[in-house]
Write a protein that holds these residues in place. Structure first.
Motif, PDB file in Angstrom:
ATOM      1  N   CYS A  14      38.142  34.112  47.479  1.00 43.40           N
ATOM      2  CA  CYS A  14      38.662  35.477  47.518  1.00 43.40           C
ATOM      3  C   CYS A  14      37.565  36.413  48.015  1.00 43.40           C
ATOM      4  CB  CYS A  14      39.204  35.919  46.168  1.00 43.40           C
ATOM      5  SG  CYS A  14      38.060  35.738  44.811  1.00 43.40           S
ATOM      6  N   ASP A  17      34.615  41.631  47.447  1.00 47.01           N
ATOM      7  CA  ASP A  17      34.858  42.952  46.863  1.00 47.01           C
ATOM      8  C   ASP A  17      36.053  42.984  45.913  1.00 47.01           C
ATOM      9  OD1 ASP A  17      36.786  42.654  48.818  1.00 47.01           O
ATOM     10  OD2 ASP A  17      36.577  44.693  49.610  1.00 47.01           O
ATOM     11  N   LEU A  18      36.685  41.829  45.674  1.00 48.33           N
ATOM     12  CA  LEU A  18      37.781  41.766  44.699  1.00 48.33           C
ATOM     13  C   LEU A  18      37.182  41.885  43.302  1.00 48.33           C
ATOM     14  CD1 LEU A  18      40.869  41.292  44.284  1.00 48.33           C
ATOM     15  CD2 LEU A  18      40.306  38.872  43.997  1.00 48.33           C
ATOM     16  N   SER A  19      37.651  42.850  42.559  1.00 50.80           N
ATOM     17  CA  SER A  19      37.059  43.078  41.236  1.00 50.80           C
ATOM     18  C   SER A  19      37.307  41.887  40.310  1.00 50.80           C
ATOM     19  CB  SER A  19      37.618  44.351  40.605  1.00 50.80           C
ATOM     20  OG  SER A  19      38.905  44.118  40.073  1.00 50.80           O
ATOM     21  N   PRO A  20      36.359  41.610  39.438  1.00 48.97           N
ATOM     22  CA  PRO A  20      36.529  40.510  38.479  1.00 48.97           C
ATOM     23  C   PRO A  20      37.791  40.686  37.628  1.00 48.97           C
ATOM     24  CG  PRO A  20      34.253  41.247  38.478  1.00 48.97           C
ATOM     25  CD  PRO A  20      35.028  42.218  39.330  1.00 48.97           C
ATOM     26  N   ASP A  21      38.150  41.926  37.322  1.00 53.45           N
ATOM     27  CA  ASP A  21      39.348  42.186  36.528  1.00 53.45           C
ATOM     28  C   ASP A  21      40.609  41.767  37.281  1.00 53.45           C
ATOM     29  OD1 ASP A  21      40.693  43.289  34.183  1.00 53.45           O
ATOM     30  OD2 ASP A  21      41.375  44.880  35.551  1.00 53.45           O
ATOM     31  N   LEU A  22      40.700  42.129  38.569  1.00 52.78           N
ATOM     32  CA  LEU A  22      41.873  41.731  39.367  1.00 52.78           C
ATOM     33  C   LEU A  22      41.938  40.214  39.519  1.00 52.78           C
ATOM     34  CD1 LEU A  22      42.101  44.390  42.226  1.00 52.78           C
ATOM     35  CD2 LEU A  22      43.696  44.011  40.343  1.00 52.78           C
ATOM     36  N   LYS A  23      40.780  39.595  39.709  1.00 55.83           N
ATOM     37  CA  LYS A  23      40.734  38.136  39.843  1.00 55.83           C
ATOM     38  C   LYS A  23      41.203  37.478  38.551  1.00 55.83           C
ATOM     39  CE  LYS A  23      37.646  34.332  40.909  1.00 55.83           C
ATOM     40  NZ  LYS A  23      36.292  33.888  41.207  1.00 55.83           N
ATOM     41  N   SER A  24      40.715  37.947  37.430  1.00 52.44           N
ATOM     42  CA  SER A  24      41.099  37.397  36.135  1.00 52.44           C
ATOM     43  C   SER A  24      42.594  37.571  35.880  1.00 52.44           C
ATOM     44  CB  SER A  24      40.295  38.061  35.032  1.00 52.44           C
ATOM     45  OG  SER A  24      40.705  37.601  33.772  1.00 52.44           O
ATOM     46  N   ILE A  86      47.721  41.657  44.714  1.00 55.26           N
ATOM     47  CA  ILE A  86      46.454  41.546  45.429  1.00 55.26           C
ATOM     48  C   ILE A  86      46.735  41.030  46.838  1.00 55.26           C
ATOM     49  CG2 ILE A  86      45.031  41.186  43.375  1.00 55.26           C
ATOM     50  CD1 ILE A  86      44.909  38.218  44.066  1.00 55.26           C
TER      51      ILE A  86
END
Length: 99
Positions: A14, A17-24, A86
């Motif tokens: 991914c 710049d994908l935030s860890p929160d969005l990834k989680s 996303i």
């Protein structure tokens, strides 16, 4: 002896710049949707194992093929749920099932 199934879901490749929160959250949505597709952990594990066996060149009976196909369908539904909200081009979900 009762064993507990472990399902490890990781969003791979991914954007940085994908935030860890969005990834989680994407990984959690994926897992939730995947679990909804099976009656219990044993059914999920069996479908995963048969799909993996077939992917590695194993020969399956017609009945086993049907079970392996449930993994493919469940994975696709889970993938769609995971990618909701996303935008990623090359990312994918890596899933490991162990007990």
């Amino acid at each position: 002896m009762d064993t507990h199934l472990t399902i490890d879901v990781r969003l791979q490749d991914c954007p940085a710049d994908l935030s860890p929160d969005l990834k989680s959250k994407a990984e959690q949505r994926f897992l939730r949707e995947l679990l909804k597709s099976f009656s219990d952990e044993k059914a999920l594990q069996q479908a995963y194992k048969l799909f993996s066996d077939a992917s590695e060149g194993g020969v399956l009976t017609k009945t086993e093929e049907k079970v392996a196909t449930t993994w493919t369908k469940a994975f696709d539904k889970a993938r769609q749920a995971g990618f909701r909200d996303i935008a990623v081009d090359e990312a994918y979900f890596d899933v490991r099932v162990t007990n």
